[in-house]
Scaffold this motif. Structure first.
Motif, PDB file in Angstrom:
ATOM      1  N   UNK A 198      56.068   7.823  39.302  1.00 51.39           N
ATOM      2  CA  UNK A 198      55.285   6.465  39.659  1.00 51.39           C
ATOM      3  C   UNK A 198      55.872   6.204  41.161  1.00 51.39           C
ATOM      4  N   UNK A 199      57.383   5.931  41.115  1.00 52.04           N
ATOM      5  CA  UNK A 199      57.779   5.647  42.513  1.00 52.04           C
ATOM      6  C   UNK A 199      57.668   6.485  43.225  1.00 52.04           C
ATOM      7  N   UNK A 200      57.955   7.790  43.059  1.00 48.35           N
ATOM      8  CA  UNK A 200      57.746   8.798  44.120  1.00 48.35           C
ATOM      9  C   UNK A 200      56.339   8.755  44.495  1.00 48.35           C
ATOM     10  N   UNK A 201      55.260   8.588  43.846  1.00 51.30           N
ATOM     11  CA  UNK A 201      53.992   8.603  44.055  1.00 51.30           C
ATOM     12  C   UNK A 201      53.686   7.455  45.174  1.00 51.30           C
ATOM     13  N   UNK A 202      54.249   6.348  44.824  1.00 53.25           N
ATOM     14  CA  UNK A 202      54.058   5.166  45.551  1.00 53.25           C
ATOM     15  C   UNK A 202      54.807   5.087  46.745  1.00 53.25           C
ATOM     16  N   UNK A 203      55.933   5.685  46.893  1.00 54.51           N
ATOM     17  CA  UNK A 203      56.545   6.050  48.136  1.00 54.51           C
ATOM     18  C   UNK A 203      55.780   7.144  49.197  1.00 54.51           C
ATOM     19  N   UNK A 204      55.231   8.042  48.485  1.00 55.03           N
ATOM     20  CA  UNK A 204      54.351   8.866  49.282  1.00 55.03           C
ATOM     21  C   UNK A 204      53.134   8.010  50.000  1.00 55.03           C
ATOM     22  N   UNK A 205      52.534   7.168  49.040  1.00 50.44           N
ATOM     23  CA  UNK A 205      51.478   6.415  49.724  1.00 50.44           C
ATOM     24  C   UNK A 205      51.978   5.529  50.744  1.00 50.44           C
ATOM     25  N   UNK A 206      53.199   5.007  50.720  1.00 52.06           N
ATOM     26  CA  UNK A 206      53.629   3.819  51.729  1.00 52.06           C
ATOM     27  C   UNK A 206      53.735   4.566  52.774  1.00 52.06           C
ATOM     28  N   UNK A 207      54.795   5.835  52.738  1.00 52.43           N
ATOM     29  CA  UNK A 207      54.976   6.576  54.078  1.00 52.43           C
ATOM     30  C   UNK A 207      53.813   7.142  54.898  1.00 52.43           C
ATOM     31  N   UNK A 208      52.886   7.590  54.183  1.00 52.62           N
ATOM     32  CA  UNK A 208      51.692   8.419  54.693  1.00 52.62           C
ATOM     33  C   UNK A 208      50.593   7.378  55.291  1.00 52.62           C
ATOM     34  N   UNK A 209      50.750   6.201  54.711  1.00 52.50           N
ATOM     35  CA  UNK A 209      49.622   5.431  55.238  1.00 52.50           C
ATOM     36  C   UNK A 209      50.169   4.134  55.851  1.00 52.50           C
ATOM     37  N   UNK A 210      51.555   3.949  56.051  1.00 48.16           N
ATOM     38  CA  UNK A 210      52.074   2.923  56.577  1.00 48.16           C
ATOM     39  C   UNK A 210      51.813   1.712  55.980  1.00 48.16           C
ATOM     40  N   UNK A 211      51.935   1.685  54.649  1.00 47.91           N
ATOM     41  CA  UNK A 211      51.576   0.431  53.845  1.00 47.91           C
ATOM     42  C   UNK A 211      53.063  -0.157  53.378  1.00 47.91           C
ATOM     43  N   UNK A 212      53.376  -1.302  53.344  1.00 46.82           N
ATOM     44  CA  UNK A 212      54.683  -1.751  52.906  1.00 46.82           C
ATOM     45  C   UNK A 212      54.603  -2.180  51.536  1.00 46.82           C
ATOM     46  N   UNK A 213      55.020  -1.634  50.356  1.00 41.87           N
ATOM     47  CA  UNK A 213      55.041  -1.575  48.955  1.00 41.87           C
ATOM     48  C   UNK A 213      56.102  -2.426  48.528  1.00 41.87           C
ATOM     49  N   UNK A 214      56.123  -3.492  47.726  1.00 38.31           N
ATOM     50  CA  UNK A 214      56.985  -4.293  46.763  1.00 38.31           C
ATOM     51  C   UNK A 214      56.832  -3.579  45.527  1.00 38.31           C
ATOM     52  N   UNK A 215      57.744  -3.353  44.847  1.00 44.19           N
ATOM     53  CA  UNK A 215      57.830  -2.962  43.404  1.00 44.19           C
ATOM     54  C   UNK A 215      58.780  -3.914  42.524  1.00 44.19           C
ATOM     55  N   UNK A 216      58.487  -4.459  41.535  1.00 45.70           N
ATOM     56  CA  UNK A 216      59.273  -5.261  40.647  1.00 45.70           C
ATOM     57  C   UNK A 216      59.644  -4.292  39.531  1.00 45.70           C
ATOM     58  N   UNK A 217      61.267  -4.349  39.306  1.00 36.50           N
ATOM     59  CA  UNK A 217      61.918  -3.618  38.243  1.00 36.50           C
ATOM     60  C   UNK A 217      62.565  -4.417  37.267  1.00 36.50           C
ATOM     61  N   UNK A 218      62.436  -4.219  35.970  1.00 36.66           N
ATOM     62  CA  UNK A 218      63.185  -4.925  35.043  1.00 36.66           C
ATOM     63  C   UNK A 218      64.794  -4.748  35.204  1.00 36.66           C
ATOM     64  N   UNK A 219      65.538  -5.359  34.382  1.00 35.04           N
ATOM     65  CA  UNK A 219      66.950  -5.217  34.479  1.00 35.04           C
ATOM     66  C   UNK A 219      67.473  -4.910  32.995  1.00 35.04           C
ATOM     67  N   UNK A 220      68.448  -4.282  32.829  1.00 31.28           N
ATOM     68  CA  UNK A 220      69.122  -4.205  31.514  1.00 31.28           C
ATOM     69  C   UNK A 220      69.940  -5.080  31.410  1.00 31.28           C
ATOM     70  N   UNK A 221      70.503  -5.242  30.136  1.00 30.56           N
ATOM     71  CA  UNK A 221      71.469  -6.364  29.675  1.00 30.56           C
ATOM     72  C   UNK A 221      72.728  -6.425  30.527  1.00 30.56           C
ATOM     73  N   UNK A 222      73.081  -5.279  31.230  1.00 30.32           N
ATOM     74  CA  UNK A 222      74.268  -5.350  31.953  1.00 30.32           C
ATOM     75  C   UNK A 222      73.860  -5.575  33.316  1.00 30.32           C
ATOM     76  N   UNK A 223      72.752  -6.084  33.600  1.00 27.92           N
ATOM     77  CA  UNK A 223      72.111  -6.628  34.779  1.00 27.92           C
ATOM     78  C   UNK A 223      71.629  -5.456  35.948  1.00 27.92           C
ATOM     79  N   UNK A 224      71.587  -4.104  35.475  1.00 28.16           N
ATOM     80  CA  UNK A 224      71.210  -3.179  36.377  1.00 28.16           C
ATOM     81  C   UNK A 224      69.692  -3.025  36.340  1.00 28.16           C
ATOM     82  N   UNK A 225      68.919  -2.411  37.379  1.00 23.92           N
ATOM     83  CA  UNK A 225      67.831  -2.428  37.135  1.00 23.92           C
ATOM     84  C   UNK A 225      67.467  -0.985  36.114  1.00 23.92           C
ATOM     85  N   UNK A 226      66.576  -1.362  35.364  1.00 22.70           N
ATOM     86  CA  UNK A 226      66.321  -0.419  34.090  1.00 22.70           C
ATOM     87  C   UNK A 226      65.536   0.999  34.825  1.00 22.70           C
ATOM     88  N   UNK A 227      65.873   2.134  34.235  1.00 18.12           N
ATOM     89  CA  UNK A 227      65.309   3.236  34.651  1.00 18.12           C
ATOM     90  C   UNK A 227      66.367   4.081  35.101  1.00 18.12           C
TER      91      UNK A 227
END
Length: 459
Positions: A198-227
């Motif tokens: 999903x992130x790769x597809x959003x990146x393709x959309x942003x780069x090809x269409x010149x759209x700035x995209x903000x995505x929210x990511x959850x974090x783990x209990x260690x404080x790092x972004x999940x995934x």
């Protein structure tokens, strides 16, 4: 019916294996391998493949022949956010914002959406966690109302892509990436494969269409972004929204930025009407400082291009354990025993039977060497039970031989101290040449830790 194949993937680095392993060969972490179903082959080359009619042929060429187009950044009404982003939002950029639940990520992005839409930019706010009515209720509380702000509640990536194609927005907010799923990926939403595709597809959309995209990511209990860790490598900018849910102040920090510095920090205050910027964070960090208390010093630390004055507190007390405790909050815990060893060896303080507790007031994390001298003076002040002057600011790096070494950007640090009414600055002697300090501010140059203690504590 053909048997579905499964594979095991590391949630930390994305390493793939046909069988489960306790330790990941890619990153060396334990118990990070999870089982996922391999997607059926459909002739699709992955999320990086161009859609029909949008393929762009490319060829190798000399770098001197590549044409560059300098596009101006788009500024929001939040100067703190512009600072952290490197001067504003870049078209076609992909920004990942992570933080603990309830910290204010959605509130921040909804306010930014309102500011951009009020300037005439079309913004598409996609919520995978809230319905349209829930988003509307939060928007009314924040005073958000604009016809250029479109809200959309969907988690199917194909529907999201179709909506972006139809509405042609300039900015897209996806809240959150862990709720979005691609129908061709058989694993559950939030899994390694889903987040990556999903992130790769959003990146393709942003780069090809010149759209700035903000995505929210959850974090783990260690404080790092999940995934997978690959997620942070794919995006252009990674921002962390830090703070305590029960405290009003929030810190927005950049840990990766292809368009600016990664040392910048933005400070906000959570109020009933949303997040408000803190224009002078030094006053906030020092407003509750106890005067005349031993173990308290003030240091001027650089956060990116901004000097920030913070209070360092130390508490030294005799230990009741076999091994004395060394605890630090906001400072690298390895630096505390190092500085205590310097004080014991070079100054003669008997600290080996003392517990040491250090804290940076205000929840700020300091990691630059210029805070060494202030930490050492705080420890000595608490150990001797002698308070420092409340109008002193202490700056300097401490070496293992007890010397005080020069620091960078000393003029900006001293100017910030003078602006807040400090009367003396204790700084490295090698930083005194070639410039003059503000009028009415006494500069005391020191070459060793012993000289700094004599100046600060009168020893």
């Amino acid at each position: 019916m053909a048997k579905r194949k499964t594979k095991f993937m590391c949630t930390n680095c994305g390493y793939e294996s046909p069988k489960w392993m306790g330790k990941c060969p890619g990153c060396g972490e334990w118990n990070k391998m999870v089982e996922e179903v391999e997607p059926a082959s459909s002739g699709r080359r992955g999320a990086f493949a161009h859609s029909e009619g949008s393929a762009v042929s490319s060829k190798a060429m000399p770098i001197t022949a590549v044409e560059t187009i300098s596009e101006p950044r788009i500024y929001t009404d939040m100067a703190e956010l512009n600072r952290v982003l490197g001067g504003g939002v870049v078209k076609g950029s992909l920004v990942l914002i992570g933080g603990d639940p309830g910290i204010g990520k959605s509130t921040l992005l909804l306010q930014v959406s309102s500011q951009l839409s009020n300037k005439g930019h079309k913004v598409l706010y996609i919520s995978g966690e809230e319905s349209l009515r829930q988003t509307k209720l939060r928007a009314e509380r924040l005073g958000v109302a604009s016809d250029n702000l479109l809200v959309y509640s969907e988690t199917n990536l194909e529907e999201i892509s179709r909506t972006i194609e139809q509405t042609a927005p300039e900015f897209v907010i996806v809240d959150s990436i862990q709720t979005v799923f691609h129908p061709e990926v058989t694993s559950a939403p939030g899994s390694v494969s889903q987040v990556r595709e999903c992130t790769a597809e959003l990146m393709r959309i942003g780069k090809t269409k010149g759209v700035a995209i903000f995505i929210v990511g959850h974090v783990t209990k260690e404080g790092n972004i999940a995934g997978p860790r690959l997620l942070e490598h794919m995006v252009d900018t990674v921002l962390y929204f830090e703070g305590e849910r029960h405290h009003t102040y929030r810190i927005l920090r950049a840990v990766k930025n292809r368009f600016g510095s990664t040392n910048e920090m933005g400070i906000f205050e959570m109020k009933e009407a949303g997040l408000e910027e803190v224009e002078n964070p030094s006053e906030i960090f020092l407003e509750e400082r106890s005067r005349g208390a031993a173990g308290s010093t003030v240091v001027a630390s650089m956060e990116g291009t901004r000097p920030v004055l913070v209070e360092i507190q130390a508490l030294i007390s005799p230990t009741s354990f076999g091994n004395p405790r060394r605890m630090a909050t906001g400072i690298d815990h390895n630096r505390v025993p190092l500085l205590m060893a310097v004080l014991e060896k070079r100054v003669g303080m008997l600290l080996q039977n003392q517990d040491a507790y250090l804290k940076v007031a205000g929840g700020v994390k300091l990691d630059e060497p210029a805070i060494d001298l202030a930490v050492a003076v705080s420890i000595a002040s608490s150990f001797r039970d002698k308070p420092t002057r409340p109008t002193d600011c202490i700056i300097g790096e401490v070496g293992l031989t007890g010397e005080v070494r020069r620091v960078s950007r000393i003029e900006q640090r001293v100017q910030e101290a003078a602006k807040l009414g400090f009367e003396r600055v204790i700084l490295p002697a090698n930083n005194l040449g070639g410039w003059t300090g503000p009028r009415g501010l006494e500069l005391i140059g020191v070459s060793t830790v012993s000289e700094a203690l004599r100046a600060a504590l009168g020893e």
